[in-house]
Design a protein around this motif. Structure first.
Motif, PDB file in Angstrom:
ATOM      1  N   ALA A 178      47.443  33.810 -10.270  1.00 51.34           N
ATOM      2  CA  ALA A 178      46.507  32.701 -10.067  1.00 51.34           C
ATOM      3  C   ALA A 178      45.084  33.231  -9.883  1.00 51.34           C
ATOM      4  O   ALA A 178      44.133  32.636 -10.387  1.00 51.34           O
ATOM      5  CB  ALA A 178      46.928  31.875  -8.856  1.00 51.34           C
ATOM      6  N   ALA A 179      44.954  34.352  -9.193  1.00 48.02           N
ATOM      7  CA  ALA A 179      43.620  34.920  -8.986  1.00 48.02           C
ATOM      8  C   ALA A 179      43.021  35.397 -10.301  1.00 48.02           C
ATOM      9  O   ALA A 179      41.838  35.181 -10.574  1.00 48.02           O
ATOM     10  CB  ALA A 179      43.690  36.068  -7.983  1.00 48.02           C
ATOM     11  N   ILE A 180      43.850  36.018 -11.153  1.00 47.03           N
ATOM     12  CA  ILE A 180      43.368  36.483 -12.458  1.00 47.03           C
ATOM     13  C   ILE A 180      42.891  35.289 -13.271  1.00 47.03           C
ATOM     14  O   ILE A 180      41.811  35.291 -13.860  1.00 47.03           O
ATOM     15  CB  ILE A 180      44.484  37.232 -13.213  1.00 47.03           C
ATOM     16  N   SER A 181      43.700  34.252 -13.247  1.00 53.64           N
ATOM     17  CA  SER A 181      43.344  33.058 -13.995  1.00 53.64           C
ATOM     18  C   SER A 181      42.083  32.418 -13.421  1.00 53.64           C
ATOM     19  O   SER A 181      41.348  31.738 -14.127  1.00 53.64           O
ATOM     20  CB  SER A 181      44.511  32.077 -13.950  1.00 53.64           C
ATOM     21  N   GLY A 182      41.838  32.656 -12.134  1.00 54.98           N
ATOM     22  CA  GLY A 182      40.629  32.132 -11.514  1.00 54.98           C
ATOM     23  C   GLY A 182      39.427  33.031 -11.729  1.00 54.98           C
ATOM     24  O   GLY A 182      38.391  32.824 -11.120  1.00 54.98           O
ATOM     25  N   GLY A 183      39.585  34.065 -12.575  1.00 58.35           N
ATOM     26  CA  GLY A 183      38.435  34.881 -12.939  1.00 58.35           C
ATOM     27  C   GLY A 183      38.215  36.114 -12.085  1.00 58.35           C
ATOM     28  O   GLY A 183      37.193  36.781 -12.220  1.00 58.35           O
ATOM     29  N   ALA A 184      39.162  36.448 -11.199  1.00 58.78           N
ATOM     30  CA  ALA A 184      38.951  37.592 -10.313  1.00 58.78           C
ATOM     31  C   ALA A 184      39.110  38.909 -11.076  1.00 58.78           C
ATOM     32  O   ALA A 184      39.964  39.034 -11.952  1.00 58.78           O
ATOM     33  CB  ALA A 184      39.942  37.552  -9.160  1.00 58.78           C
ATOM     34  N   ARG A 188      38.415  42.971  -7.225  1.00 60.70           N
ATOM     35  CA  ARG A 188      38.447  41.875  -6.264  1.00 60.70           C
ATOM     36  C   ARG A 188      39.878  41.572  -5.819  1.00 60.70           C
ATOM     37  O   ARG A 188      40.138  41.364  -4.633  1.00 60.70           O
ATOM     38  CB  ARG A 188      37.817  40.638  -6.903  1.00 60.70           C
TER      39      ARG A 188
ATOM     40  N   ALA C  49      48.737  31.494 -20.895  1.00 63.66           N
ATOM     41  CA  ALA C  49      47.634  31.487 -19.924  1.00 63.66           C
ATOM     42  C   ALA C  49      46.960  32.849 -19.835  1.00 63.66           C
ATOM     43  O   ALA C  49      46.202  33.107 -18.910  1.00 63.66           O
ATOM     44  CB  ALA C  49      48.150  31.049 -18.564  1.00 63.66           C
ATOM     45  N   ARG C  75      36.336  36.889 -18.979  1.00 67.49           N
ATOM     46  CA  ARG C  75      36.466  35.949 -17.875  1.00 67.49           C
ATOM     47  C   ARG C  75      36.387  34.489 -18.344  1.00 67.49           C
ATOM     48  O   ARG C  75      37.147  33.635 -17.890  1.00 67.49           O
ATOM     49  CB  ARG C  75      35.374  36.241 -16.855  1.00 67.49           C
ATOM     50  N   ARG C  78      39.798  33.566 -19.650  1.00 69.17           N
ATOM     51  CA  ARG C  78      40.798  33.456 -18.591  1.00 69.17           C
ATOM     52  C   ARG C  78      40.635  32.169 -17.810  1.00 69.17           C
ATOM     53  O   ARG C  78      41.597  31.493 -17.486  1.00 69.17           O
ATOM     54  CB  ARG C  78      40.575  34.605 -17.598  1.00 69.17           C
ATOM     55  N   THR C  79      39.364  31.876 -17.476  1.00 70.32           N
ATOM     56  CA  THR C  79      39.139  30.724 -16.613  1.00 70.32           C
ATOM     57  C   THR C  79      39.193  29.414 -17.389  1.00 70.32           C
ATOM     58  O   THR C  79      39.030  28.348 -16.819  1.00 70.32           O
ATOM     59  CB  THR C  79      37.778  30.832 -15.911  1.00 70.32           C
ATOM     60  N   PHE C  81      41.852  28.470 -18.380  1.00 68.76           N
ATOM     61  CA  PHE C  81      43.198  28.004 -18.042  1.00 68.76           C
ATOM     62  C   PHE C  81      43.326  27.796 -16.533  1.00 68.76           C
ATOM     63  O   PHE C  81      42.881  28.632 -15.745  1.00 68.76           O
ATOM     64  CB  PHE C  81      44.255  29.031 -18.468  1.00 68.76           C
ATOM     65  N   GLY C  82      43.950  26.700 -16.168  1.00 71.93           N
ATOM     66  CA  GLY C  82      44.352  26.514 -14.768  1.00 71.93           C
ATOM     67  C   GLY C  82      45.858  26.618 -14.715  1.00 71.93           C
ATOM     68  O   GLY C  82      46.552  26.002 -15.536  1.00 71.93           O
ATOM     69  N   PRO C 105      38.655  30.763  -6.696  1.00 67.89           N
ATOM     70  CA  PRO C 105      38.119  31.014  -8.039  1.00 67.89           C
ATOM     71  C   PRO C 105      36.593  30.892  -8.106  1.00 67.89           C
ATOM     72  O   PRO C 105      35.945  31.682  -8.790  1.00 67.89           O
ATOM     73  CB  PRO C 105      38.802  29.946  -8.898  1.00 67.89           C
ATOM     74  N   LEU C 156      37.765  25.239 -11.367  1.00 68.50           N
ATOM     75  CA  LEU C 156      36.824  25.723 -12.389  1.00 68.50           C
ATOM     76  C   LEU C 156      36.791  24.803 -13.615  1.00 68.50           C
ATOM     77  O   LEU C 156      36.230  25.165 -14.634  1.00 68.50           O
ATOM     78  CB  LEU C 156      37.187  27.157 -12.810  1.00 68.50           C
TER      79      LEU C 156
END
Lengths: 288, 322, 239
Positions: A178-184, A188, C49, C75, C78-79, C81-82, C105, C156
């Protein structure tokens, strides 16, 4: 509903554990008190030689007896514990910091970096700790810091393994996804999610390392490689008592020996309670 | 609050006014179960349904004597002539768990010991619970497996080598060994495929037969509908309705507004959520706990509705729902 | 449009859990992927994803071919996708309070200024009160935690939502509530949805189009952990 009488639930085997934990806590508390408070308070010279009172068995004047030059053994033991504990705590912190950094880095980066680092760890582990420790102290003049360095540099390996395994297991958690998908970024995720997650384990390893380090210091000093013999540490005390023991005088060996064993058991006892708290099944007492 | 049952044989399990609360820091309490009363008879399957966090799993733990140290209980739960709430840990361990209550666990994969084969776990349980002569242990373990339809050629496997369905059967086989009159299934179908859910609950129903009673705790209304004889709906720690399953899921429908809205939330029905969330168990209102989310609420709902005629509501859905 | 073509993926070399799968999700479309547990549908969701690198095959997101996965993926991609997973307990860092969980995020991409407003907005959307936002995961129920995880996935404003068994652990009312939140977001933003699950009734009610796993594999199957009996019914066509 008005006249509810609430009953506590029977919690099996809780009392013995509480007893063990509180005993350990009392012992550790006494040790800390003795080490911090007694020396400045009593202001006695533990080095005071009294050749007229050498090798006296325990008495009211000298509860632990005296050694072969008439020094009071109770005082020597307290000072010895002070030195040993200092060495133990500092060495454990050094070992834990190194171990956590190495283990977390290896696991977070993975791939060949992980393989190289962990093979190095294996290599170091294949050499007996004590041998490596002796090698390191031998490079310096006898003193407290060489012992700390020696113990610290030889004891981070197991912590590195524990931390790496823990980080690897956290790394596959969905919250990392989930963190990767959130851009981390990788950095981080490592510093915000992975390392904080292993800190309790690393802290536990550090606490468990303290008694280990104390034993190690004692062993080095017993071999005459650690602290200079006039400086009281639990190891030097036991070492200098060897001669008396052969003559049948037991107290110069027994009391420092107990000072090594009892505090280390108490620290291990507290660490055990902590480990149980870390157990996820116990962490949430509530089961909703 | 008397059970609405006719004069039938004594219930296997009679729960009266059972309450559980957890003492938290600062002397606050989490009131997980409040004043639960129900009977369970031989051959009967009672499904206890409700949202996650409504206290239904705590009720199961209370019956098994597995509450954590900060829990306090009130009321009684008679299994035969033993009150599970006051029986000591020794009694529960030696004569209740396994022998008089068989537990079908929530996640069988975690319930089985990962490093031992199914056979060795069955044999250990057989030895522990029934103590047959040494020579017969193996045969008894195989009979136990057969009873739960666990295939004999999988007995020497470890839990991780089993599919979800087979792990569930292995766990069921273990639960059946002690010939306990009460089967307690705590969320037995969580995370299973629909086909597997149906198979699992059908098997539970079959094992219940006429010689056992089944208390199934679940949030899966479809599973409850499939096998339950009666349904008990729990909300914020209280049982708000107990109904015949046929009536509850059928044309008559539920009588408590919460139960009605819960059914309406199913994807095969309205698929509309109940607005808001259940109250916190640390701060339950004095009146009806559902009033804040209920479209029928009036000021009467500031008073706690009594549990009468199997429902606890001032404004029951007595009219047939269109 | 999200296009997966000829995707083969697995966790050990030469032992793929899924082979040669094609699946498209249009912008604004909701696709339900139905299959038994252990069939590989979650792995496909992770490939889609950008969380798991496939052994072979292509993933194209709005015309842009994906070359890298996980941390290496750009990035912005990646972002787009939720993601929401089955088990909220494992999907939430146990040390973060729910408010921090939802904001994570935004913090990761450096848009900290938006945090107060977005967290408040999303908390209202998923129905979490201020008191709950201040709690840690072990102090809330599964349903409440999953609401927070859904809020995190939306924070996001992703172009695609991937929900892997999002509601499998939840009761009927929470399920309906979370699905309503997803659908509101889709209507308002035009995002695409890939909802993976095993509950036919739910997915057919929720999604515009439902695909059965066996349709994607052409019934080559065989890779799933063997069960005693095969899943009895076969899929009807798309809805």
């Amino acid at each position: 509903m008005a006249d509810l009488t609430w009953r506590a639930t029977a919690a099996p085997r809780r009392s013995t554990r509480t007893w063990r934990v509180s005993t350990s806590a009392v012992v550790v508390g006494l040790v800390v008190l003795a080490v911090l408070v007694v020396p400045p308070l009593v202001n006695l010279d533990e080095q005071a030689v009294d050749l007229g009172a050498k090798l006296q068995p325990p008495s009211w004047a000298h509860p632990f007896g005296t050694d072969d030059v008439g020094r009071d053994l109770l005082l020597r033991c307290v000072y010895g514990l002070r030195v040993s504990l200092l060495v133990g705590v500092v060495a454990a912190v050094v070992a834990t910091v190194i171990g956590t950094a190495v283990g977390a880095a290896a696991a977070a980066f993975g791939g060949w970096a992980d393989r190289v680092v962990m093979r190095l760890v294996d290599l170091f582990s294949s050499v007996p700790h004590l041998l490596l420790g002796i090698f390191i102290v031998a490079m310096f003049r006898p003193g407290v810091w060489p012992v700390v360095i020696s113990v610290g540099l030889t004891h981070w390996l197991s912590t590195a393994r524990i931390v790496r395994a823990e980080v690897l297991s956290l790394r596959s958690r969905p919250y990392v996804d989930a963190a990767i998908s959130g851009g981390a970024s990788r950095w981080r995720v490592t510093v915000r999610h992975l390392v904080p997650g292993v800190l309790p384990q690393a802290g536990l390893a550090a606490v468990l390392m303290v008694p280990h380090a104390i034993w190690h210091e004692s062993a080095l000093s017993f071999l005459g490689l650690g602290l200079p013999t006039h400086q009281a540490s639990l190891g030097t005390l036991v070492q200098s008592a060897r001669g008396s023991l052969l003559a049948g005088d037991w107290w110069p060996t027994l009391f420092p020996g107990l000072f090594i064993i009892v505090p280390t058991l108490a620290i291990a006892g507290l660490a055990g309670a902590w480990r149980e708290r870390l157990n996820p099944r116990r962490r949430s007492e509530l089961m909703l | 609050m008397t059970p609405d049952a006719p004069a039938t044989p004594d219930p296997v399990l009679a729960v009266r006014g059972l309450s559980v609360r957890f003492r938290m820091r600062g002397d606050t309490f989490v009131r997980a179960v409040t004043d639960a009363s129900f009977d369970l008879r031989l051959g009967e399957c009672l499904a206890l349904v409700g949202e996650s966090g409504c206290g239904k799993s705590v009720l199961a733990s209370a019956l098994l004597g597995l509450l954590p140290g900060n829990a306090e209980t009130a009321g009684s739960a008679h299994l035969g002539d033993t009150d599970l709430m006051t029986a000591g840990e020794n009694v529960l361990a030696r004569s209740v768990r396994g022998r008089r209550i068989g537990l079908v666990p929530q996640s069988p994969a975690a319930h089985l010991t990962p490093v031992r084969t199914v056979r060795s776990q069955l044999e250990e349980t057989v030895r522990e619970l029934t103590g047959p002569p040494r020579a017969e242990v193996r045969a008894a373990a195989e009979r136990a497996a057969e009873r739960a339809a666990f295939p004999a050629d999988h007995l020497d496997r470890h839990p991780h080598e089993l599919s979800g369905g087979l792990a569930q059967r292995a766990a069921t086989a273990l639960a059946l060994i002690g010939d306990a009159p009460l089967l307690l299934a705590d969320e037995p179908t969580t995370g299973l495929d629909r086909d597997l859910v149906e198979r699992t609950v059908d098997e539970l129903k079959r094992h219940t037969g006429d010689s056992r009673a089944l208390l199934m705790i679940t949030h899966d209304l479809a599973a409850a509908e499939r096998i339950a004889d009666r349904v008990a709906v729990m909300y914020a720690g209280r049982i708000v309705e107990i109904a015949d399953a046929g009536d509850f899921f059928g044309a008559r429908g539920p009588r408590h507004p919460y139960a009605g809205r819960l059914l309406d939330a199913l994807p095969e029905r309205e698929f509309t959520p109940i607005p808001g969330m259940p109250p916190e168990l640390t701060a339950l209102p004095d009146g009806c706990a559902f009033a804040a989310r209920c479209t029928r609420a009036t000021e009467r709902c500031d008073r706690l509705p009594a549990f009468e005629n199997s429902v606890a509501c001032h404004h029951t859905l007595e009219v047939q729902r269109a | 449009m999200l296009e997966l073509s000829a995707v083969t993926a697995g966790y050990e070399p030469r032992r793929p859990v899924l082979r040669d799968i094609d699946l498209d999700v249009e912008q604004g479309e909701s696709v339900g992927l139905l299959g038994p547990s252990g069939c590989g549908k979650s792995t496909l969701a992770r490939v889609a994803a950008l969380l798991h690198r496939p052994e072979s095959g292509h993933v194209v997101v709005d015309g842009e071919t994906v070359h890298d996965w996980r941390y290496r993926a750009p990035r912005e991609l990646r972002t787009a996708f939720g993601v929401v997973f089955q088990q909220p307990r494992l999907s939430a860092d146990p040390r973060l309070r729910l408010a921090a969980l939802i904001a994570e995020p935004l913090r990761a991409v450096g848009r900290t200024g938006e945090i107060p407003r977005r967290v408040e907005e999303l908390a209202a959307t998923v129905g979490l009160g201020a008191e709950l936002l201040a709690r840690r995961p072990h102090e809330v129920s599964d349903g409440q935690l999953q609401r927070a995880c859904l809020a995190r996935a939306l924070v996001l404003r992703p172009r695609y939502l991937v929900c892997d068994e999002m509601t499998a652990m939840l009761d009927a009312s929470t399920t309906a509530a979370l699905v309503a939140v997803v659908e509101d977001y889709r209507r308002e933003s035009g995002a695409g949805l890939l909802a993976v699950g095993h509950d036919r009734t739910l997915l057919e009610r929720w999604c515009g189009r439902t695909v059965h796993w066996s349709q994607l594999t052409g019934d080559r199957g065989g890779d799933r952990a063997q069960d005693l009996e095969p899943a009895g019914r076969t899929a009807p066509g798309t809805a």
